[in-house]
Design an enzyme around this catalytic site. Structure first.
Site, PDB file in Angstrom:
ATOM      1  N   SER A 144      48.704  48.558  51.038  1.00  0.00           N
ATOM      2  CA  SER A 144      48.050  49.696  50.196  1.00  0.00           C
ATOM      3  C   SER A 144      46.693  49.989  50.978  1.00  0.00           C
ATOM      4  CB  SER A 144      47.570  48.944  48.935  1.00  0.00           C
ATOM      5  OG  SER A 144      46.684  49.788  48.107  1.00  0.00           O
ATOM      6  N   TYR A 157      43.533  42.281  43.698  1.00  0.00           N
ATOM      7  CA  TYR A 157      44.682  43.108  44.530  1.00  0.00           C
ATOM      8  C   TYR A 157      44.136  43.534  45.902  1.00  0.00           C
ATOM      9  CZ  TYR A 157      47.677  47.164  45.095  1.00  0.00           C
ATOM     10  OH  TYR A 157      48.346  48.172  45.551  1.00  0.00           O
TER      11      TYR A 157
END
Length: 267
Positions: A144, A157
């Site tokens: 990501s 995350y």
């Protein structure tokens, strides 16, 4: 050397295949002739997708309804895949939480880390020896843009995706001489279609429509990059901006700005 061409015995594995990028990767791999092993928690959704893929493309599709955040379930899947001819592994499954870490459910945060990082690591370890011995294989890591910087209110995350980003690029340097391709996909926001106002999440409402990428396009771009053994794919305006900010902007400046946005997502 290109990634392996489809064969009757080989399988491409896609985790998180029940929706989003994972489902799009499954359809794109099937379009290219690869038989599949689909992995996600919801077996009913996977079976429905598998039936459509078989009917549309005439390929073999196996389903593994597995919670990859469950240590024992992950161990069982890894043992199964270690004995299979896995030509391509798409490490896509992942979840995210928003808000101050102290306010979040500790067990869910631990499960998030196991899913986003440990499962990626263990599944790669399971299939890599076979790929190296055959001197052919492809591993697509879905990291990501969030893994490029500290993000308050998205701590678990962001940290887990930082692991995926670094693990991918490090592993790539180890296996390049063995015929194994490793490509990192570092996307920003991705969706299959624009939701109706009633169904829109807080993320849908806060991120302008032009900043979203289409999951089918991202899947196609990613598999093309894997075939070329490209190191990193960063689709979309927002993901490119986050990559630049993470690499060149002082962290004491970027962290509060990004963190305030993610705090709103948590609220």
């Amino acid at each position: 050397m290109p990634v392996p061409l489809p064969t009757p015995s080989a399988r491409a594995v896609v985790t998180g295949a029940s929706s989003g990028i994972g489902e799009a990767l499954a359809w794109e791999l099937a379009r290219r002739g690869h038989s599949l092993i689909l992995v996600a928690r919801r077996g009913d959704i996977l079976e429905a997708t598998a039936e459509k893929l078989r009917a549309t493309h005439g390929i073999t599709v196996e389903v593994r309804a597995t919670d990859l955040s469950d240590t024992r379930a992950l161990e069982m899947l890894c043992a199964q895949l270690a004995d299979r001819e896995v030509s391509i592994l798409c490490n896509n499954a992942g979840i995210a939480t928003f808000g101050p870490l102290i306010d979040l459910d500790p067990e869910y945060e631990r499960a998030q880390l196991r899913l986003n990082a440990t499962a990626v690591h263990d599944l790669t370890l399971a299939v890599l020896p076979g790929m190296v011995s055959r001197r052919a294989g492809g591993i697509l890591m879905v990291g990501s843009a969030a893994g490029n910087m500290p993000i308050p209110n998205n701590a678990t995350y962001a940290a887990s995706k930082a692991f995926v980003n670094t693990f991918s690029e490090s592993l790539r340097g180890e296996v390049a001489a063995h015929g194994v391709h490793v490509t990192l996909l570092a996307p920003g926001p991705v969706r299959t279609e624009e939701p109706s106002p009633d169904e829109a999440s807080i993320v849908d409402k806060m991120v302008p429509g032009f900043l979203w990428d289409d999951s089918a396009g991202v899947a196609r771009l990613s598999l093309d990059a894997l075939a070329r053994n490209k190191m990193r794919v960063v689709p979309g305006v927002l993901s490119k901006a986050m990559s630049v900010a993470g690499g060149y902007t002082p962290r004491k400046i970027v962290a509060p700005i990004v963190g305030s946005f993610y705090r709103k997502l948590g609220d």
